[in-house]
Design an enzyme around this catalytic site. Structure first.
Site, PDB file in Angstrom:
ATOM      1  N   GLU A  27       0.851  -1.189   0.000  1.00  0.00           N
ATOM      2  CA  GLU A  27       0.000   0.000   0.000  1.00  0.00           C
ATOM      3  C   GLU A  27       0.885   1.235   0.000  1.00  0.00           C
ATOM      4  O   GLU A  27       2.088   1.129   0.117  1.00  0.00           O
ATOM      5  CB  GLU A  27      -0.988  -0.040   1.161  1.00  0.00           C
ATOM      6  CG  GLU A  27      -0.366  -0.020   2.541  1.00  0.00           C
ATOM      7  CD  GLU A  27       0.042   1.361   2.959  1.00  0.00           C
ATOM      8  OE1 GLU A  27      -0.754   2.307   2.793  1.00  0.00           O
ATOM      9  OE2 GLU A  27       1.166   1.516   3.449  1.00  0.00           O
ATOM     10  N   MET A  28       0.276   2.409  -0.142  1.00  0.00           N
ATOM     11  CA  MET A  28       1.068   3.614  -0.368  1.00  0.00           C
ATOM     12  C   MET A  28       0.905   4.720   0.679  1.00  0.00           C
ATOM     13  O   MET A  28       1.503   5.782   0.525  1.00  0.00           O
ATOM     14  CB  MET A  28       0.726   4.191  -1.744  1.00  0.00           C
ATOM     15  CG  MET A  28       1.085   3.272  -2.885  1.00  0.00           C
ATOM     16  SD  MET A  28       0.644   3.932  -4.492  1.00  0.00           S
ATOM     17  CE  MET A  28       1.714   5.351  -4.600  1.00  0.00           C
ATOM     18  N   GLU A  29       0.107   4.528   1.708  1.00  0.00           N
ATOM     19  CA  GLU A  29      -0.151   5.633   2.614  1.00  0.00           C
ATOM     20  C   GLU A  29       0.224   5.396   4.072  1.00  0.00           C
ATOM     21  O   GLU A  29       0.453   6.341   4.818  1.00  0.00           O
ATOM     22  CB  GLU A  29      -1.634   6.036   2.573  1.00  0.00           C
ATOM     23  CG  GLU A  29      -2.068   6.675   1.274  1.00  0.00           C
ATOM     24  CD  GLU A  29      -2.392   5.665   0.185  1.00  0.00           C
ATOM     25  OE1 GLU A  29      -2.598   4.483   0.517  1.00  0.00           O
ATOM     26  OE2 GLU A  29      -2.420   6.055  -0.989  1.00  0.00           O
ATOM     27  N   ASP A  54      -5.774  -6.087  -5.158  1.00  0.00           N
ATOM     28  CA  ASP A  54      -4.868  -6.703  -6.123  1.00  0.00           C
ATOM     29  C   ASP A  54      -3.768  -7.406  -5.345  1.00  0.00           C
ATOM     30  O   ASP A  54      -3.096  -6.774  -4.536  1.00  0.00           O
ATOM     31  CB  ASP A  54      -4.226  -5.652  -7.039  1.00  0.00           C
ATOM     32  CG  ASP A  54      -5.259  -4.866  -7.807  1.00  0.00           C
ATOM     33  OD1 ASP A  54      -5.971  -5.481  -8.612  1.00  0.00           O
ATOM     34  OD2 ASP A  54      -5.358  -3.648  -7.593  1.00  0.00           O
TER      35      ASP A  54
END
Length: 98
Positions: free
Chosen positions: A42-44, A67
């Protein structure tokens, strides 16, 4: 909270990165993550936890896998909507208990 709603859940390692994957499913980095049992990317969360730590605040990250790291769990748009709604309901349950 997930169990109360019948939502399948896992607790484990999630890799947080600011690098958006390009859709290359055979990227060697993803293979290494799978090898180490990483549940998702994830990115956050890293930014969220860093800001919380700096300000002495509490933080929690709940993620919905849309995904898979190796491409095996991709959800279609209808499934994404349903699963993200379920996670939002769990998040509200968590907040109500704070």
């Amino acid at each position: 909270m997930c169990a109360d709603r019948g939502v399948p859940h896992h607790v484990g390692t999630v890799f947080s990165t600011d690098r958006h994957h390009s859709g290359k499913r055979r990227d060697p980095a993803w293979d290494l993550l799978v090898e180490h049992g990483t549940l998702g990317v994830e990115m956050e969360a890293a930014g969220l936890y860093a800001v919380a730590a700096e300000h002495g605040a509490r933080a929690l990250c709940l993620t919905t896998v849309t995904d898979g790291v190796a491409g095996e769990t991709d959800l279609d748009s209808r499934q994404r909507e349903e699963e993200l709604l379920r996670m939002a309901e769990v998040a509200l349950d968590v907040l109500a208990g704070c």
